[in-house]
Design a protein around this motif. Structure first.
Motif, PDB file in Angstrom:
ATOM      1  N   UNK A 108       0.810  -1.218   0.000  1.00  0.00           N
ATOM      2  CA  UNK A 108       0.000   0.000   0.000  1.00  0.00           C
ATOM      3  C   UNK A 108       0.838   1.261   0.000  1.00  0.00           C
ATOM      4  N   UNK A 109       2.040   1.174  -0.611  1.00  0.00           N
ATOM      5  CA  UNK A 109       2.956   2.318  -0.584  1.00  0.00           C
ATOM      6  C   UNK A 109       2.396   3.553  -1.278  1.00  0.00           C
ATOM      7  N   UNK A 110       1.441   3.352  -2.177  1.00  0.00           N
ATOM      8  CA  UNK A 110       0.890   4.475  -2.921  1.00  0.00           C
ATOM      9  C   UNK A 110      -0.169   5.270  -2.186  1.00  0.00           C
ATOM     10  N   UNK A 111      -0.314   5.031  -0.899  1.00  0.00           N
ATOM     11  CA  UNK A 111      -1.334   5.703  -0.088  1.00  0.00           C
ATOM     12  C   UNK A 111      -0.656   6.551   0.984  1.00  0.00           C
ATOM     13  N   UNK A 112      -0.869   7.861   0.933  1.00  0.00           N
ATOM     14  CA  UNK A 112      -0.236   8.782   1.881  1.00  0.00           C
ATOM     15  C   UNK A 112      -1.301   9.626   2.580  1.00  0.00           C
ATOM     16  N   UNK A 113      -1.105   9.851   3.864  1.00  0.00           N
ATOM     17  CA  UNK A 113      -2.036  10.647   4.655  1.00  0.00           C
ATOM     18  C   UNK A 113      -1.695  12.131   4.542  1.00  0.00           C
ATOM     19  N   UNK A 114      -2.738  12.956   4.417  1.00  0.00           N
ATOM     20  CA  UNK A 114      -2.576  14.413   4.426  1.00  0.00           C
ATOM     21  C   UNK A 114      -3.219  14.969   5.689  1.00  0.00           C
ATOM     22  N   UNK A 115      -2.485  15.822   6.386  1.00  0.00           N
ATOM     23  CA  UNK A 115      -3.036  16.566   7.519  1.00  0.00           C
ATOM     24  C   UNK A 115      -2.533  17.998   7.423  1.00  0.00           C
ATOM     25  N   UNK A 116      -3.485  18.937   7.498  1.00  0.00           N
ATOM     26  CA  UNK A 116      -3.158  20.357   7.363  1.00  0.00           C
ATOM     27  C   UNK A 116      -2.422  20.561   6.041  1.00  0.00           C
ATOM     28  N   UNK A 117      -1.225  21.103   6.079  1.00  0.00           N
ATOM     29  CA  UNK A 117      -0.481  21.375   4.846  1.00  0.00           C
ATOM     30  C   UNK A 117       0.738  20.468   4.738  1.00  0.00           C
ATOM     31  N   UNK A 118       0.591  19.246   5.285  1.00  0.00           N
ATOM     32  CA  UNK A 118       1.700  18.297   5.290  1.00  0.00           C
ATOM     33  C   UNK A 118       1.230  16.930   4.798  1.00  0.00           C
ATOM     34  N   UNK A 119       2.167  16.172   4.239  1.00  0.00           N
ATOM     35  CA  UNK A 119       1.884  14.816   3.783  1.00  0.00           C
ATOM     36  C   UNK A 119       2.786  13.864   4.558  1.00  0.00           C
ATOM     37  N   UNK A 120       2.250  12.685   4.889  1.00  0.00           N
ATOM     38  CA  UNK A 120       2.957  11.736   5.746  1.00  0.00           C
ATOM     39  C   UNK A 120       3.223  10.451   4.964  1.00  0.00           C
ATOM     40  N   UNK A 121       4.506  10.159   4.760  1.00  0.00           N
ATOM     41  CA  UNK A 121       4.923   8.963   4.040  1.00  0.00           C
ATOM     42  C   UNK A 121       5.176   7.869   5.070  1.00  0.00           C
ATOM     43  N   UNK A 122       4.167   7.010   5.283  1.00  0.00           N
ATOM     44  CA  UNK A 122       4.291   6.017   6.354  1.00  0.00           C
ATOM     45  C   UNK A 122       5.254   4.908   5.961  1.00  0.00           C
ATOM     46  N   UNK A 123       5.659   4.129   6.949  1.00  0.00           N
ATOM     47  CA  UNK A 123       6.770   3.193   6.783  1.00  0.00           C
ATOM     48  C   UNK A 123       6.418   1.929   6.014  1.00  0.00           C
ATOM     49  N   UNK A 124       5.197   1.807   5.486  1.00  0.00           N
ATOM     50  CA  UNK A 124       4.922   0.707   4.560  1.00  0.00           C
ATOM     51  C   UNK A 124       5.734   0.879   3.283  1.00  0.00           C
ATOM     52  N   UNK A 125       6.094   2.122   2.982  1.00  0.00           N
ATOM     53  CA  UNK A 125       6.898   2.416   1.804  1.00  0.00           C
ATOM     54  C   UNK A 125       8.153   3.172   2.183  1.00  0.00           C
ATOM     55  N   UNK A 126       8.947   3.508   1.180  1.00  0.00           N
ATOM     56  CA  UNK A 126      10.141   4.306   1.415  1.00  0.00           C
ATOM     57  C   UNK A 126       9.747   5.771   1.590  1.00  0.00           C
ATOM     58  N   UNK A 127      10.566   6.505   2.343  1.00  0.00           N
ATOM     59  CA  UNK A 127      10.405   7.941   2.412  1.00  0.00           C
ATOM     60  C   UNK A 127      11.260   8.602   1.349  1.00  0.00           C
ATOM     61  N   UNK A 128      11.378   9.917   1.425  1.00  0.00           N
ATOM     62  CA  UNK A 128      12.293  10.618   0.530  1.00  0.00           C
ATOM     63  C   UNK A 128      13.702  10.548   1.109  1.00  0.00           C
ATOM     64  N   UNK A 129      13.843  10.908   2.393  1.00  0.00           N
ATOM     65  CA  UNK A 129      15.133  10.731   3.073  1.00  0.00           C
ATOM     66  C   UNK A 129      15.031   9.733   4.222  1.00  0.00           C
ATOM     67  N   UNK A 130      13.872   9.074   4.336  1.00  0.00           N
ATOM     68  CA  UNK A 130      13.636   8.061   5.372  1.00  0.00           C
ATOM     69  C   UNK A 130      13.870   8.589   6.785  1.00  0.00           C
ATOM     70  N   UNK A 131      13.420   9.799   7.019  1.00  0.00           N
ATOM     71  CA  UNK A 131      13.485  10.387   8.360  1.00  0.00           C
ATOM     72  C   UNK A 131      12.168  10.102   9.077  1.00  0.00           C
TER      73      UNK A 131
END
Length: 215
Positions: A108-131
């Motif tokens: 399910x890496x193609x599913x990202x949560x949005x809150x306010x003006x931010x997007x959250x890349x959860x750990x089911x997938x890779x992040x951009x810098x994996x922070x």
């Protein structure tokens, strides 16, 4: 019939030992490979599907105001941050699947949560810098994710497709498993890529990841 049980048991043990293992798709793969990229809000949850009211189509040829999407189902070791909820804001990388769309990636890496003006890349997938870190959610619990500025992420995803395409090659791991590894193709001029990279660290890092697997 009794003689078949040992064989069946061995097969089940092999299947259970590998269950939950998958190669996490990187963000650049999602950006280049999706049939449809949208952001929007869940308006209906029914059976194994949900309906997303589309706020914006970032990539793909789609004219509707809503889209039907197959829900991701949790399995061993791979779980969504929470149950699906109406009014949840999502950023989605989708593939066409019959009369509906499917979320990209086995996890399910193609599913990202949005809150306010931010997007959250959860750990089911890779992040951009994996922070990755635990981030509080508005409605329930926490999400273990990399938090990014939504406008920069949107622009990086939208612009990436103008500079790179992606294909795949099959490789055999040391454990004998077959994996599909990404290969990228640069499709823009160097000057255009330089302009893309200069926009933010998200743009630059996505380009770096893509260049590591240039064909």
């Amino acid at each position: 019939m009794k003689q078949r049980w040992p064989i069946l048991l061995i097969a089940l043990l092999i299947a259970s030992s590998s269950f939950g293992q998958y190669r996490k798709m990187q963000v650049f793969e999602l950006a280049a490979g999706a049939d449809l990229i949208v952001k929007g809000k869940i308006s209906l949850i029914k059976g194994g599907y949900f309906t997303l009211d589309i706020k914006e189509v970032l990539a793909g040829d789609y004219k509707g105001s809503e889209v039907k999407i197959k829900r991701f189902k949790n399995y061993k070791g791979v779980k969504r941050w929470a149950k699906y909820q109406e009014d949840e804001d999502l950023f989605l990388f989708l593939r066409k699947g019959g009369t509906s769309f499917e979320i990209m990636g086995l996890g399910g890496e193609g599913e990202k949560l949005i809150m306010a003006n931010e997007v959250f890349l959860d750990s089911r997938g890779e992040g951009v810098k994996n922070r990755f870190g635990y981030q509080p959610m508005l409605l329930q619990g926490n999400i273990y994710a990399e938090k990014l500025d939504l406008p920069d992420f949107e622009d990086a995803v939208r612009g990436f497709r103008a500079c790179f395409s992606v294909s795949y090659k099959e490789v055999i791991t040391k454990d004998g498993e077959a994996w599909k590894e990404p290969l990228t193709q640069k499709i823009c001029e160097d000057k255009e890529l330089d302009t893309y990279r200069a926009k933010s660290w998200i743009h630059d890092t996505m380009a770096q990841h893509a260049e590591k697997v240039l064909e």
